[in-house]
Scaffold this motif. Structure first.
Motif, PDB file in Angstrom:
ATOM      1  N   LEU A  67       0.821  -1.208   0.000  1.00  0.00           N
ATOM      2  CA  LEU A  67       0.000   0.000   0.000  1.00  0.00           C
ATOM      3  C   LEU A  67       0.858   1.263   0.000  1.00  0.00           C
ATOM      4  CD1 LEU A  67      -2.556  -1.095   2.737  1.00  0.00           C
ATOM      5  CD2 LEU A  67      -2.823  -1.250   0.258  1.00  0.00           C
ATOM      6  N   ARG A  68       0.347   2.330  -0.606  1.00  0.00           N
ATOM      7  CA  ARG A  68       1.067   3.611  -0.592  1.00  0.00           C
ATOM      8  C   ARG A  68       1.416   4.022   0.832  1.00  0.00           C
ATOM      9  NH1 ARG A  68      -2.214   7.260  -5.006  1.00  0.00           N
ATOM     10  NH2 ARG A  68      -1.115   6.460  -6.816  1.00  0.00           N
ATOM     11  N   CYS A  87       1.254  10.471  -2.250  1.00  0.00           N
ATOM     12  CA  CYS A  87      -0.112  10.895  -2.576  1.00  0.00           C
ATOM     13  C   CYS A  87      -0.371  10.738  -4.074  1.00  0.00           C
ATOM     14  CB  CYS A  87      -0.369  12.337  -2.117  1.00  0.00           C
ATOM     15  SG  CYS A  87       0.753  13.549  -2.809  1.00  0.00           S
ATOM     16  N   GLY A  88       0.522  10.083  -4.785  1.00  0.00           N
ATOM     17  CA  GLY A  88       0.396   9.829  -6.214  1.00  0.00           C
ATOM     18  C   GLY A  88       1.536   8.941  -6.670  1.00  0.00           C
ATOM     19  N   HIS A  89       1.589   8.690  -7.967  1.00  0.00           N
ATOM     20  CA  HIS A  89       2.656   7.853  -8.508  1.00  0.00           C
ATOM     21  C   HIS A  89       4.040   8.433  -8.234  1.00  0.00           C
ATOM     22  CE1 HIS A  89      -0.468   5.806 -10.856  1.00  0.00           C
ATOM     23  NE2 HIS A  89       0.411   4.821 -10.919  1.00  0.00           N
ATOM     24  N   LEU A 104       6.294  17.027  -2.594  1.00  0.00           N
ATOM     25  CA  LEU A 104       7.647  16.857  -3.088  1.00  0.00           C
ATOM     26  C   LEU A 104       7.710  15.735  -4.112  1.00  0.00           C
ATOM     27  CD1 LEU A 104       7.919  17.171   0.393  1.00  0.00           C
ATOM     28  CD2 LEU A 104      10.010  18.064  -0.576  1.00  0.00           C
ATOM     29  N   LEU A 105       8.644  15.867  -5.036  1.00  0.00           N
ATOM     30  CA  LEU A 105       8.892  14.871  -6.068  1.00  0.00           C
ATOM     31  C   LEU A 105      10.379  14.582  -6.102  1.00  0.00           C
ATOM     32  CD1 LEU A 105       7.768  13.589  -8.980  1.00  0.00           C
ATOM     33  CD2 LEU A 105       9.187  15.442  -9.818  1.00  0.00           C
ATOM     34  N   CYS A 106      10.739  13.306  -6.005  1.00  0.00           N
ATOM     35  CA  CYS A 106      12.134  12.895  -6.117  1.00  0.00           C
ATOM     36  C   CYS A 106      12.163  11.458  -6.613  1.00  0.00           C
ATOM     37  CB  CYS A 106      12.858  12.997  -4.780  1.00  0.00           C
ATOM     38  SG  CYS A 106      14.607  12.541  -4.905  1.00  0.00           S
ATOM     39  N   SER A 107      12.838  11.236  -7.716  1.00  0.00           N
ATOM     40  CA  SER A 107      12.896   9.895  -8.291  1.00  0.00           C
ATOM     41  C   SER A 107      14.061   9.076  -7.741  1.00  0.00           C
ATOM     42  CB  SER A 107      12.993   9.985  -9.812  1.00  0.00           C
ATOM     43  OG  SER A 107      14.156  10.684 -10.183  1.00  0.00           O
ATOM     44  N   SER A 140       2.920   3.404  -6.408  1.00  0.00           N
ATOM     45  CA  SER A 140       1.779   2.936  -7.180  1.00  0.00           C
ATOM     46  C   SER A 140       0.645   2.552  -6.244  1.00  0.00           C
ATOM     47  CB  SER A 140       2.163   1.708  -8.012  1.00  0.00           C
ATOM     48  OG  SER A 140       3.154   2.035  -8.947  1.00  0.00           O
ATOM     49  N   PRO A 141      -0.608   2.686  -6.705  1.00  0.00           N
ATOM     50  CA  PRO A 141      -1.714   2.207  -5.881  1.00  0.00           C
ATOM     51  C   PRO A 141      -1.671   0.680  -5.782  1.00  0.00           C
ATOM     52  CG  PRO A 141      -2.513   3.049  -7.993  1.00  0.00           C
ATOM     53  CD  PRO A 141      -1.046   3.297  -7.942  1.00  0.00           C
TER      54      PRO A 141
END
Length: 155
Positions: A67-68, A87-89, A104-107, A140-141
């Motif tokens: 789960l996320r 909260c998203g992909h 925030l976004l970090c790959s 991912s969900p």
């Protein structure tokens, strides 16, 4: 505010600093082998030491499973509770004492893209940036993860 991020995943070190920001450092235990899925090299709290502005902080990353929610990371520092949760992909939300302070976004490459709510403090920015850089963001969900597992099992 600009945050300087110095991440060395194989060595297990992260330092976030910048003008007007408290220094946040996260270190993986020396000699512990890094995992391939976490930028800092582990999600095991016992192998990590976090300091915020030179003071130890309590860090509790969840295990990161189906789960996320299982990818959340909790920090307690100076009487404040932070939580980074997908909260998203790609994105994760940072909350301070239950209130959203940023996304925030970090790959996993040590670069963080951030959006802050009005009223976000320098401490919020430093801690959130460090958590995103150390653990990555997004997930991912559950139904996509299950679908991928099932498709791998089918001939």
């Amino acid at each position: 505010m600009y945050a300087q991020i110095d991440l060395d995943g194989p060595a297990g070190t992260l330092r976030v600093s910048g003008y007007g920001l408290p220094v946040v450092e996260l270190v993986r235990a020396p000699g512990s082998p890094p995992d391939a899925h976490t930028p800092i090299g582990t999600r095991r709290a016992g192998l990590l030491a976090l300091t915020v502005d030179g003071e130890p902080a309590a860090l509790r990353p969840a295990r990161g499973r189906l789960l996320r929610w299982s990818y959340r990371v909790d920090v307690r520092t100076d009487g404040v509770h932070y939580r980074l949760v997908p909260c998203g992909h790609d994105y994760s939300r940072l909350t301070r004492d239950g209130r959203k302070v940023g996304e925030l976004l970090c790959s996993g490459n040590g670069r963080v893209i951030d959006t802050w709510e009005p009223g976000a403090t320098p401490r919020d920015i430093a801690v959130g940036t460090a958590l995103a850089a150390a653990f990555g963001t997004g997930a991912s969900p559950w139904y996509e993860t299950v679908g991928e597992i099932v498709s791998e099992l089918l001939p």
